[in-house]
Scaffold this motif. Structure first.
Motif, short mmCIF file in Angstrom:
data_model
loop_
_atom_site.label_atom_id
_atom_site.label_comp_id
_atom_site.label_asym_id
_atom_site.label_seq_id
_atom_site.Cartn_x
_atom_site.Cartn_y
_atom_site.Cartn_z
N UNK A 1 6.78 -4.67 -4.20
CA UNK A 1 5.91 -4.00 -4.56
C UNK A 1 5.98 -2.31 -4.16
N UNK A 2 6.53 -2.07 -2.93
CA UNK A 2 6.91 -0.81 -2.52
C UNK A 2 7.70 -0.38 -3.42
N UNK A 3 8.85 -0.82 -3.83
CA UNK A 3 9.70 -0.18 -4.44
C UNK A 3 9.12 0.04 -5.86
N UNK A 4 8.25 -0.85 -6.58
CA UNK A 4 7.71 -0.92 -7.94
C UNK A 4 6.45 0.20 -8.07
N UNK A 5 5.75 0.71 -6.57
CA UNK A 5 5.08 1.71 -6.54
C UNK A 5 3.84 1.31 -6.35
N UNK A 6 3.47 0.19 -6.01
CA UNK A 6 1.99 -0.57 -5.70
C UNK A 6 1.54 -0.02 -4.49
N UNK A 7 0.49 0.62 -4.47
CA UNK A 7 -0.01 1.25 -3.32
C UNK A 7 -0.52 0.34 -2.11
N UNK A 8 -0.88 -0.70 -2.52
CA UNK A 8 -1.47 -1.78 -1.64
C UNK A 8 -0.43 -2.18 -0.51
N UNK A 9 0.70 -1.98 -0.86
CA UNK A 9 1.84 -2.46 -0.14
C UNK A 9 2.41 -1.20 0.55
N UNK A 10 1.91 -0.09 0.53
CA UNK A 10 2.64 1.11 1.11
C UNK A 10 2.19 0.83 2.43
N UNK A 11 3.08 0.79 3.51
CA UNK A 11 2.97 0.60 4.83
C UNK A 11 2.61 1.91 5.37
N UNK A 12 1.80 1.88 6.71
CA UNK A 12 1.51 3.01 7.75
C UNK A 12 2.63 3.35 8.41
N UNK A 13 2.92 4.73 8.28
CA UNK A 13 3.90 5.12 9.06
C UNK A 13 3.62 6.16 10.18
N UNK A 14 2.25 6.46 10.48
CA UNK A 14 1.84 7.13 11.11
C UNK A 14 0.11 7.46 11.27
N UNK A 15 -0.31 8.30 11.94
CA UNK A 15 -1.75 8.54 11.95
C UNK A 15 -1.66 9.96 12.49
N UNK A 16 -2.46 10.99 11.69
CA UNK A 16 -2.78 12.24 12.13
C UNK A 16 -4.18 12.64 11.89
N UNK A 17 -4.79 12.89 13.09
CA UNK A 17 -6.40 13.21 12.92
C UNK A 17 -7.02 12.09 12.21
N UNK A 18 -6.62 10.79 12.53
CA UNK A 18 -7.53 9.68 11.99
C UNK A 18 -7.10 9.53 10.47
N UNK A 19 -6.24 10.12 9.85
CA UNK A 19 -5.79 9.95 8.49
C UNK A 19 -4.53 9.24 8.65
N UNK A 20 -4.72 7.95 7.83
CA UNK A 20 -3.46 7.20 7.95
C UNK A 20 -2.18 7.77 7.07
N UNK A 21 -0.94 7.97 7.21
CA UNK A 21 0.00 8.61 6.81
C UNK A 21 0.95 7.30 6.06
#
Length: 677
Positions: free
Chosen positions: A31-51
């Motif tokens: 899914x990540x390679x196919x662009x599905x956003x629901x399998x887009x892992x979190x790689x960080x947090x900035x001011x409460x926003x998930x990156x």
């Protein structure tokens, strides 16, 4: 038969379910390679926003492309690229929205002033600064834009550069706004004047904490816990991973050395006999042809052979076999004095026209009038005096036959250079050298042998830390401990360990790694601890607290056993000597003999009465008693106005220095990208 058919039917249905589940898992993994956003892992947090991974990757690629699109080749380059990515994300999620709310903006005219160089901009200077002169080259901007008009990638690079410059300018405005809030009151100015205008001298005695055995004082677990609870903020930490690892070093064996020597000497015979030296070197992956001509003196130990037309080597030095031959030689002036006119590569007609009229007498004026390099034009084209060996092949070949007064046209990269030779020293012979170098390396057989040792270790090390340590002892390798803090992308002290760090971020406690190739060696690691707590545990903080409490108790012990308050008596009690000090001011960083001891400096400079022995001072390294014998006026007296300017500038500088780190701390940034990048 019926039962067999039933079994086949049931097994077939079960097999279909298993295949379907496996296929579903495979699709989900894509899914990540196919662009599905629901399998887009979190790689960080900035001011409460998930990156998310996709956002980070887009920014990462943008910054990489801005720097030529080349992947990082070293740990340091990888760290720099990751840091730049996080800075860009921080700007997107914190700085830009904040500036918009505050009304801080960079209007179009300011942007144009940055492009022209009227307002200094690090972003534009980095792209269009002249590395030779250090000056900003506005003409290069025009040249770039003319090329970018038909190049979509260049246009995107230009847009990115402008956004970077706008952000830089906005940050400057914000920093100035905050800095102007720096204020120093009247009492601070008076204290500052007094501190700056007095110089203290005297003598002191010291008793180092290290001279008191730990056995004379004790720190209980209850005291450690009480200190921890009272100072918990001291032990705030970022998430970390701790691993134990072993290194199987790969070094050339004696057989490897002998075989390499045979190979090198065989190559040397062919190299010595080669008629076409350039062709031979270009066909050998270990060969290199220098891009500059050098004098015999610059050839060093190779000079005797090469000047005589012979091959140098093969010779082993610093674990590298080296052989060399002269590719070509030419007579050229030892030193050249040059002036230059730089023109765009599209201006060849102008260059040819100028060459016909240029002389040593009018060259400076022509450079001021026509050179595209503003700094060079302002200097009348003056480049300076350089040895012939400083020029690359293109310039060297153009100038080797030049005489004083000549004007030479040189086509170099994206520019045309008209060069006026105003000084040409006596010619001497210069040499261009081809070198073939074979580093001493382990053979394929040695690599296999060491890898087998690592494989055997990995089999025996599975299961527990005890098994890991036992296997290490059996393999005669020493386990090393390393801690990776959030954001670290390599193991400290282990160069080229990016893959080890990436594994550690994704592993579970107790996991044993694969065999990693790190540099020339093999590494196997065991993840021993995962600590994602906001505060270090009492157990983890205990050694630091114990050292602090031991110091405090040793201070009490020393003071309690101080039998005589005089300096001579204290020196006898301490088992030390009375030491002189001089030229101590409130701004002193250290005291001779004592080292960095701010409490001692503060106590000395607060003294108003000479000839009086001080109370014990608790320093960083020991206990001090001192006596001030001289309080003199400073050689240069500080006025109240001087002190106000100094103190406000210092306060403003500190505020601006801490500005972005403070904002980042408030944004509670969490870098979890180490598992992926």
């Amino acid at each position: 038969m019926a039962s067999l058919n039933t079994l086949r039917t049931k097994f077939g249905a079960l097999l279909s379910v298993i295949i379907a589940l496996a296929l579903l898992a495979f699709i989900l993994s894509l899914k990540t390679d196919m662009g599905f956003s629901d399998n887009d892992p979190k790689v960080g947090v900035i001011d409460g926003d998930k990156i998310r991974y996709s956002e980070y990757l887009n920014q990462y690629d943008a910054i990489k492309n801005r720097n030529g699109g080349v992947e990082a080749s070293t740990d340091q380059e990888s760290d720099q690229l990751a840091a730049a990515t996080w800075q860009a994300l921080f700007a997107d999620h914190v700085l830009v929205p904040g500036f918009e709310r505050m009304g801080i903006e960079v209007p179009e005219q300011e942007r144009l002033d940055m492009v022209s160089g009227k307002i200094p901009s690090q972003a534009f200077y980095s792209a269009f600064g002249d590395p030779r002169t250090g000056a900003y080259n506005a003409a290069a901007v025009s040249q770039f834009l003319s090329q970018a008009a038909s190049d979509a990638r260049a246009q995107q690079a230009w847009n990115d550069l402008n956004e970077q410059a706008r952000l830089e300018r906005a940050v400057q405005k914000y920093a100035t706004l905050i800095g102007k809030g720096a204020y120093v009151n009247k009492l601070e100015i008076e204290d500052g004047v007094d501190a700056a205008n007095q110089v203290f001298g005297g003598k002191y005695v010291a008793k180092r904490y290290s001279s008191v055995p730990d056995s004379l004082v004790s720190v209980s677990s209850g005291e450690i816990k009480s200190f921890y609870n009272a100072h918990k903020e001291m032990f705030k930490q970022s998430p970390s991973r701790t691993l134990s690892y072993v290194v199987f070093e790969v070094n050339a064996t004696d057989d490897d050395m002998l075989n390499l020597e045979k190979e090198v000497r065989a190559v040397g015979e062919k190299f010595d006999a080669a008629e076409d030296v350039k062709l031979f070197v270009r066909q050998d992956r270990h060969g290199e042809i220098a891009d500059r001509y050098v004098t015999a003196a610059q050839l060093g130990e190779q000079a005797e052979a090469l000047v005589a037309g012979k091959m140098f080597g093969p010779e082993l030095k610093n674990n590298v076999w080296t052989m060399a031959r002269v590719v070509e030689s030419r007579m050229a002036p030892d030193t050249l004095g040059l002036k230059m006119i730089v023109l765009p590569y599209t201006a060849e007609k102008l260059a040819d026209s100028l060459k016909t009229v240029a002389t040593s007498e009018n060259f400076a004026d022509l450079s001021r009038q026509y050179s595209a390099n503003e700094e060079l034009a302002a200097a009348g084209g003056e480049v300076g005096v350089y040895p012939f060996s400083a020029f690359n092949t293109v310039m060297a070949e153009a100038l080797s036959d030049a005489r004083k007064g000549d004007v030479v046209k040189v086509m170099s990269g994206d520019a045309i250079q008209l060069v006026n030779v105003y000084r040409a020293d006596k010619p001497s012979k210069h040499y261009k050298v081809a070198t073939v170098s074979y580093p001493v390396e382990a053979s394929a057989a040695t690599l296999r042998d060491v890898h087998n040792q690592a494989s055997t270790f990995a089999v025996n090390a599975k299961g527990s830390a005890a098994a890991f340590n036992e296997a290490a002892s059996k393999a005669a390798v020493t386990p090393r401990i390393a801690t990776l803090n959030m954001g670290d992308r390599s193991v400290r002290g282990l160069e080229g360990s990016r893959e080890v760090a990436r594994w550690a971020y994704g592993a579970d406690k107790g996991d044993l790694s694969e065999i990693f190739k790190v540099g020339k060696d093999y590494v196997v690691a065991l993840l021993t601890e995962i600590d994602d707590d906001e505060y270090a545990s009492v157990k983890k903080a205990a050694p630091q607290i114990q050292n602090r409490l031991l110091r405090d108790k040793k201070y009490d012990y020393i003071v309690k056993n101080l039998s005589d308050a005089s300096l001579a008596g204290a020196a006898e009690s301490f088992g030390s000597e009375v030491t002189d000090f001089k030229d101590v001011t409130f701004g002193s960083f250290y005291i001779d003999g004592a080292g960095v001891e701010p409490a001692l400096v503060g106590a000395i400079t607060e003294t108003t009465e000479k000839g009086k022995v001080s109370a014990p001072v608790k320093g960083i390294s020991g206990v001090y008693l001192f006596e001030v014998t001289a309080i003199d006026p400073a050689e240069r007296q500080q006025t109240a106005e001087d002190e106000k300017v100094r103190a406000e500038a210092m306060a403003e500088g500190m505020m601006q220095q801490r500005l972005l780190p403070a904002l980042q701390e408030m944004a509670e940034m969490k870098d979890l990208s180490g598992r992926y990048f």
